[in-house]
Every structure is written in structure tokens, then in C-alpha cells.
Design a protein around this motif. Sequence first.
Motif, PDB file in Angstrom:
ATOM      1  N   GLY A  74      -8.530   8.454  14.238  1.00 33.93           N
ATOM      2  CA  GLY A  74      -8.178   9.694  14.925  1.00 33.93           C
ATOM      3  C   GLY A  74      -6.693   9.995  14.976  1.00 33.93           C
ATOM      4  N   GLU A  75      -5.836   9.034  14.683  1.00 34.07           N
ATOM      5  CA  GLU A  75      -4.388   9.242  14.689  1.00 34.07           C
ATOM      6  C   GLU A  75      -3.940   9.709  13.311  1.00 34.07           C
ATOM      7  N   LYS A  76      -3.226  10.832  13.260  1.00 39.72           N
ATOM      8  CA  LYS A  76      -2.783  11.401  11.992  1.00 39.72           C
ATOM      9  C   LYS A  76      -1.350  10.984  11.694  1.00 39.72           C
ATOM     10  N   ILE A  77      -1.145  10.473  10.468  1.00 41.63           N
ATOM     11  CA  ILE A  77       0.161  10.011  10.034  1.00 41.63           C
ATOM     12  C   ILE A  77       0.438  10.648   8.678  1.00 41.63           C
ATOM     13  N   GLN A  78       1.636  11.223   8.508  1.00 48.08           N
ATOM     14  CA  GLN A  78       1.962  11.877   7.234  1.00 48.08           C
ATOM     15  C   GLN A  78       3.195  11.256   6.606  1.00 48.08           C
ATOM     16  N   GLY A  79       3.114  11.126   5.275  1.00 46.54           N
ATOM     17  CA  GLY A  79       4.234  10.606   4.498  1.00 46.54           C
ATOM     18  C   GLY A  79       4.047   9.147   4.157  1.00 46.54           C
ATOM     19  N   ALA A  80       4.465   8.770   2.939  1.00 47.30           N
ATOM     20  CA  ALA A  80       4.266   7.404   2.448  1.00 47.30           C
ATOM     21  C   ALA A  80       4.902   6.358   3.364  1.00 47.30           C
ATOM     22  N   ALA A  81       6.137   6.584   3.796  1.00 44.67           N
ATOM     23  CA  ALA A  81       6.829   5.596   4.633  1.00 44.67           C
ATOM     24  C   ALA A  81       6.133   5.418   5.978  1.00 44.67           C
ATOM     25  N   ALA A  82       5.739   6.529   6.599  1.00 48.15           N
ATOM     26  CA  ALA A  82       5.064   6.451   7.902  1.00 48.15           C
ATOM     27  C   ALA A  82       3.689   5.789   7.771  1.00 48.15           C
ATOM     28  N   LEU A 120       0.808  -1.219   0.000  1.00 44.39           N
ATOM     29  CA  LEU A 120       0.000   0.000   0.000  1.00 44.39           C
ATOM     30  C   LEU A 120       0.841   1.268   0.000  1.00 44.39           C
ATOM     31  N   GLN A 121       2.061   1.203   0.512  1.00 41.63           N
ATOM     32  CA  GLN A 121       2.906   2.403   0.607  1.00 41.63           C
ATOM     33  C   GLN A 121       3.078   3.071  -0.744  1.00 41.63           C
ATOM     34  N   GLY A 122       3.113   2.321  -1.820  1.00 42.25           N
ATOM     35  CA  GLY A 122       3.291   2.871  -3.152  1.00 42.25           C
ATOM     36  C   GLY A 122       2.114   3.697  -3.651  1.00 42.25           C
ATOM     37  N   LEU A 123       0.977   3.642  -2.956  1.00 42.74           N
ATOM     38  CA  LEU A 123      -0.198   4.430  -3.347  1.00 42.74           C
ATOM     39  C   LEU A 123      -0.180   5.829  -2.742  1.00 42.74           C
TER      40      LEU A 123
END
Length: 195
Positions: free
Chosen positions: A111-119, A97-100
Amino acid sequence: MATRLHLAASIMLSLALHVVSTSSLSSCEGGHVRVFSCLGGQRRDKSCLKDLSALVGEQPTLRLRGGSDQQASNFEEIGKAFVSHYYSIFDSNRAGLQGLYQDMSMLTFEGEKIQGAAAIGQKLTSLPFQTVKHEVVTVDSQPAAGGGVLVFACGNLKVDGSENPMKFSQVFCLMPLQGVQGYFCYNDVFRLNYG
């Protein structure tokens, strides 16, 4: 009366989106915001949001913003294809899924915010189950600013062979890839539905 209130709320949201993206704001008494909007090709001062009821019955002219009035004419097809692809990968190889996503992408997971493909990839692969099976019940899509596609998926999921499915909702904002044909997931919001 309820229909008039619903229409007024819809117009207020449309105006607010228009104001945020293309117009200037100024204050008026009581901390309200003065809304300047383009309705029907004419610029009108709506004085205060509390006077929004005067707008009921008018149909705002909405257009896509974000540097382009282009929209994906096949947004329904794009939304359904993306959802099918996304959950197929999620159920068989979550690491894929990271490639999307890209570095500016954001996922809000319960509710948890995560930014960036790797994260985002790390978050999705570290979820506390071994197997998952998504059953998509509905997919709704709309064209979005800048040639994007807004996708809302609802369905059931079963984890680790459980016979009791959990209900889920997920929203994706897909944006066109630069220089190549295709889309990436710019925003992703996931929630389990309880109750």
C-alpha cells in the motif's frame, strides 16, 4: 447469467481501457460516461455504460496502444526470466535490485507508494529482515502496450530462516529500454496474502 455478467464486466474493462487511451469522453445523463469505442473496425456510440449488457456476445477487437502495435511475442519467456532474475537478486543482494528500475518507475509495497529507482532501492534494502527466500509457485504473463510485458507472480517467502512461509503476490509491468535490448521494471505492486 453469471457468465454473461462476467463477459459484460470484461468487455466494460476493455472498453474503459480503450477509452482512456485512445478515445474521447462526453457526459450523459446521471453522471455516466458516454463510451466511444472501435469494435470490429466500426466506431459505435454505446450511449451509457448502463447499456453495456447490449454488448454481451460481441467480441471487441483489442489492439495494443501506446504509440506502437508491436508486442513482445515471447512475453511468457520474458516474464519467467525476469521473475527468476528478480527473486535471485532479491534473495542474495537486495541492493542490486535498484538497477532494474528507472526514475519514472513506481513500487507499491503493501500500500505504500515509492517512485524512482533510488527510493525503490532504499525501500527494498531497508525491509526489516536479514535473509529472505522466495519460492515462486506461478508466473502469468501478458503482452502490454508499447511492447511491454505484464507479469503476475505468486508464491511463498521465508524470512530469517522461519519455517512458516508467508504467501505473496507481485505484479510487474516491464517496459522496453530505449536504445538497447532489454526491459526495466516500470510498475511493481507487492502484497502479502493473508487469510
